[in-house]
Design an enzyme around this catalytic site. Structure first.
Site, short mmCIF file in Angstrom:
data_model
loop_
_atom_site.label_atom_id
_atom_site.label_comp_id
_atom_site.label_asym_id
_atom_site.label_seq_id
_atom_site.Cartn_x
_atom_site.Cartn_y
_atom_site.Cartn_z
N TYR A 144 0.84 -1.21 0.00
CA TYR A 144 0.00 0.00 0.00
C TYR A 144 0.88 1.26 0.00
O TYR A 144 0.37 2.37 -0.17
CB TYR A 144 -0.95 0.06 1.21
CG TYR A 144 -1.90 -1.12 1.35
CD1 TYR A 144 -2.09 -2.02 0.31
CD2 TYR A 144 -2.62 -1.31 2.52
CE1 TYR A 144 -2.95 -3.10 0.44
CE2 TYR A 144 -3.49 -2.39 2.67
CZ TYR A 144 -3.65 -3.28 1.62
OH TYR A 144 -4.51 -4.34 1.77
N HIS A 199 0.62 -11.63 2.54
CA HIS A 199 -0.43 -10.91 1.81
C HIS A 199 -1.22 -11.82 0.86
O HIS A 199 -2.45 -11.81 0.86
CB HIS A 199 0.19 -9.74 1.05
CG HIS A 199 -0.76 -8.63 0.75
ND1 HIS A 199 -0.38 -7.31 0.65
CD2 HIS A 199 -2.09 -8.63 0.51
CE1 HIS A 199 -1.43 -6.56 0.38
NE2 HIS A 199 -2.48 -7.34 0.29
N1 LIG Z 1 -5.56 -8.64 2.09
C1 LIG Z 1 -5.96 -8.24 0.91
O1 LIG Z 1 -5.65 -8.86 -0.11
C2 LIG Z 1 -6.81 -7.01 0.82
C3 LIG Z 1 -7.49 -6.71 -0.39
C4 LIG Z 1 -8.30 -5.57 -0.42
C5 LIG Z 1 -8.42 -4.77 0.70
N2 LIG Z 1 -7.74 -5.05 1.85
C6 LIG Z 1 -7.86 -4.22 3.07
O2 LIG Z 1 -9.24 -4.05 3.35
C7 LIG Z 1 -9.53 -2.67 3.48
C8 LIG Z 1 -10.97 -2.39 3.10
O3 LIG Z 1 -11.25 -2.83 1.78
P1 LIG Z 1 -11.53 -1.83 0.56
O4 LIG Z 1 -10.87 -0.53 0.83
O5 LIG Z 1 -11.16 -2.58 -0.66
O6 LIG Z 1 -13.12 -1.73 0.51
P2 LIG Z 1 -14.31 -1.33 1.53
O7 LIG Z 1 -13.78 -0.98 2.86
O8 LIG Z 1 -15.33 -2.39 1.37
O9 LIG Z 1 -14.91 -0.04 0.81
C9 LIG Z 1 -14.20 1.17 0.75
C10 LIG Z 1 -15.02 2.12 -0.12
O10 LIG Z 1 -16.27 2.40 0.52
C11 LIG Z 1 -16.41 3.79 0.75
N3 LIG Z 1 -17.07 3.95 2.07
C12 LIG Z 1 -16.55 3.68 3.29
N4 LIG Z 1 -17.43 3.92 4.27
C13 LIG Z 1 -18.56 4.36 3.65
C14 LIG Z 1 -19.82 4.79 4.10
N5 LIG Z 1 -20.11 4.82 5.42
N6 LIG Z 1 -20.75 5.18 3.20
C15 LIG Z 1 -20.46 5.17 1.87
N7 LIG Z 1 -19.28 4.78 1.37
C16 LIG Z 1 -18.33 4.37 2.25
C17 LIG Z 1 -15.00 4.36 0.74
O11 LIG Z 1 -15.00 5.70 0.30
P3 LIG Z 1 -14.45 6.92 1.22
O12 LIG Z 1 -13.01 6.63 1.54
O13 LIG Z 1 -14.60 8.12 0.32
O14 LIG Z 1 -15.34 6.97 2.43
C18 LIG Z 1 -14.33 3.46 -0.28
O15 LIG Z 1 -14.62 3.91 -1.61
C19 LIG Z 1 -8.49 -2.01 2.57
O16 LIG Z 1 -8.37 -0.62 2.81
C20 LIG Z 1 -7.28 -2.81 2.94
O17 LIG Z 1 -6.76 -2.37 4.18
C21 LIG Z 1 -6.96 -6.18 1.92
#
Ligand SMILES: NC(=O)c1ccc[n+]([C@@H]2O[C@H](COP(=O)([O-])OP(=O)(O)OC[C@H]3O[C@@H](n4cnc5c(N)ncnc54)[C@H](OP(=O)(O)O)[C@@H]3O)[C@@H](O)[C@H]2O)c1
Length: 280
Positions: free
Chosen positions: A54, A112
């Protein structure tokens, strides 16, 4: 400023404390990223999820230092990337991450992606266990591991990972994998818990259920995760949405409504099956 939200804790299979909900930090980079992560800590988040890939471990470390919260109250997770697989490579990777974070130790270090065609995830895992032995890492876990891969790790090392962080949301509830985790004391952690803000939050059924409980669709979905026994790590850059996402422990969902959310199942959203999808 509003009072921080109290996010409940559970205990991992190695006896350490873990949070029932954490903050994803993918794309929170630079000064804005530091400010967003610091705001999250201010709202009550104590579990932060970063990764070498990241490019924001420095930002996460800086946000923790600026937050004024006792470092020992915060659980920082980072991840060894595919290009650092191997026993020695994983040790070097963890030592480097620890230096970049600058927080004395890594609370939870994950592999990861398993990258099965490389064939080194068992050696990598042994490297993580060695880092734990040396006190550089407190807990050892994995991400994107399948049941087959978890069985292999347990057979080869006798140590089940503390956490497996996987894609999980109502479109992909991962019932079989969660059952395996429960049998082996592995904590399920949900990545993209909001299905990355796809149409999930506008689904008619989701909106109607949210109205029934007087919460937002996001809160409904995050509560579903925690009641399944998984730790979701929603990412938000906005302090208001971070607060909304953390404020989910004041209501419960009826079993029928839990099932209704799980019945939205349609499979992985990004075709990232860890048997085939690899990341370096
Ligand atoms: N281990 C892996 O392979 C892997 C893969 C993917 C992700 N991850 C981890 O998981 C975390 C979360 O996953 P993600 O970022 O892919 O997706 P997520 O948390 O499901 O969704 C994030 C999206 O939702 C929006 N959002 C958040 N809260 C909201 C709300 N209350 N109302 C409306 N929209 C909202 C955010 O926009 P805003 O920021 O504008 O609020 C962003 O666009 C990542 O940041 C990372 O740390 C790990």
């Amino acid at each position: 400023m509003a009072e921080p939200i109290r996010i409940p804790e559970i205990t991992l299979n190695d006896g350490t404390a873990f949070a029932e909900l954490g903050l994803g930090t993918y794309k929170l980079n630079g000064e804005e990223g530091i400010a967003a992560i610091e705001a999250g800590i201010g709202s009550g988040y104590r579990l932060l999820d970063t990764a070498v890939n990241y490019g924001n471990e420095r930002e996460v470390g800086e946000a923790v230092r600026r937050s004024g919260i006792d470092r020992d109250e915060i659980i920082v997770t980072t991840k060894v990337p595919g290009r650092h697989h191997g026993f020695d490579e994983a040790i070097a990777s963890g030592i480097e991450s620890n230096g970049v974070l600058g927080l004395d130790r890594i609370d939870l270090l994950l592999i990861h992606w398993p990258n099965p065609s490389v064939g080194k995830y068992v050696e990598t895992y042994k490297g993580l266990l060695e880092l734990r032995e040396r006190g550089i890492v407190r807990s050892v876990g994995v991400s994107n591991f399948t049941i087959r891969m978890l069985e292999e790790l347990i057979a080869e090392t006798g140590t089940a990972p503390a956490v497996n962080q996987v894609e999980l949301h109502p479109y992909f509830p991962q019932a079989e994998l969660r059952a395996f985790h429960n049998e082996h004391g592995i904590r399920t952690e949900s990545w993209s818990p909001l299905a990355r803000r796809s149409e999930l939050l506008e689904e008619e059924g989701v909106v109607a259920l949210a109205e029934k409980y007087g919460v937002t669709p996001t809160q409904l979905v995050l509560r579903w995760h925690t009641l399944l026994g998984a730790t979701p790590i929603p990412k938000s850059a906005s302090p208001e949405r971070q607060r909304e996402n953390a404020d989910v422990f004041g209501f419960d969902l009826d079993p029928d409504d839990m099932d209704q959310l799980s019945s939205l199942e349609r499979g992985r959203l990004w075709d990232a099956d860890p048997e085939h999808h690899e990341e370096m």
